[in-house]
Design an enzyme around this catalytic site. Structure first.
Site, PDB file in Angstrom:
ATOM      1  N   GLY A   1    -102.329 143.715 -48.729  1.00 38.79           N
ATOM      2  CA  GLY A   1    -101.401 143.593 -47.599  1.00 38.79           C
ATOM      3  C   GLY A   1    -100.133 144.388 -47.811  1.00 38.79           C
ATOM      4  O   GLY A   1     -99.606 145.033 -46.895  1.00 38.79           O
ATOM      5  N   CYS A   2     -99.641 144.362 -49.035  1.00 39.57           N
ATOM      6  CA  CYS A   2     -98.395 145.074 -49.354  1.00 39.57           C
ATOM      7  C   CYS A   2     -98.608 146.581 -49.317  1.00 39.57           C
ATOM      8  O   CYS A   2     -97.721 147.334 -48.895  1.00 39.57           O
ATOM      9  CB  CYS A   2     -97.871 144.626 -50.712  1.00 39.57           C
ATOM     10  SG  CYS A   2     -97.525 142.845 -50.750  1.00 39.57           S
ATOM     11  N   THR A   3     -99.781 147.029 -49.723  1.00 42.51           N
ATOM     12  CA  THR A   3    -100.110 148.448 -49.670  1.00 42.51           C
ATOM     13  C   THR A   3    -100.193 148.908 -48.219  1.00 42.51           C
ATOM     14  O   THR A   3     -99.654 149.958 -47.853  1.00 42.51           O
ATOM     15  CB  THR A   3    -101.433 148.718 -50.415  1.00 42.51           C
ATOM     16  OG1 THR A   3    -101.268 148.329 -51.787  1.00 42.51           O
ATOM     17  CG2 THR A   3    -101.830 150.181 -50.343  1.00 42.51           C
TER      18      THR A   3
END
Length: 156
Positions: A44-46
């Protein structure tokens, strides 16, 4: 502590990628997006970071600086930035000073266990240093477009 919309965001300095220190007051005259993500190099952060990267030119055109923040160490942030070709600074907030300022550390549950972690959140600070908009409990799809639209409206 929580900053209310319209309030001046307290100044902070934090260690960032590229062997730099980011100081909020030095960014006056520009709008600033401060987005908090739970952990570098996770799916998700990527995706979220990639969305900010891919829209950076439009944020630049709206006089808006992008800052990503997590509790990861500087080495992890540098690796994340390099691997994903991020074109903005990532702040290493191991001591949670910036996280506490924006009140993004929340009790979370994973696999039935509770732990404290960063609630995915984004804050838009106007050119005068006042909090203009906040998004908490962010879902990644479409989020960056929402932030960009708000930055464009604010920039006039």
């Amino acid at each position: 502590m929580s900053i209310e919309i319209g309030q001046t965001v307290p100044d902070f300095s934090a260690t960032a990628t590229g062997d730099t220190t980011v100081t909020l007051s030095e960014l006056r005259g520009k709008q600033v997006v401060v987005y908090f993500y739970p952990k570098a190099s996770t799916p998700g952060c990527t995706t979220e970071g990639g969305d900010f990267r891919d829209h950076k030119a439009a944020f630049d055109a709206a006089n808006t600086v992008i800052l990503g923040v997590s509790r990861d160490g500087l080495r992890a942030q540098e690796n994340f930035k390099a691997k994903q070709d991020f074109n903005f600074a990532l702040i290493s907030d191991k001591d949670e000073a910036v996280c506490q300022l924006f009140d993004v550390i929340k009790l979370k549950k994973m696999y039935g266990k509770e732990h404290e972690g960063i609630e995915r959140s984004t804050f838009l600070i106007d050119a005068d240093g006042k909090l203009a908009h906040e998004w908490r409990g962010v879902k990644v799809p479409g989020h960056v477009e929402d932030v960009l639209a708000a930055a464009k409206r604010l920039n006039g």
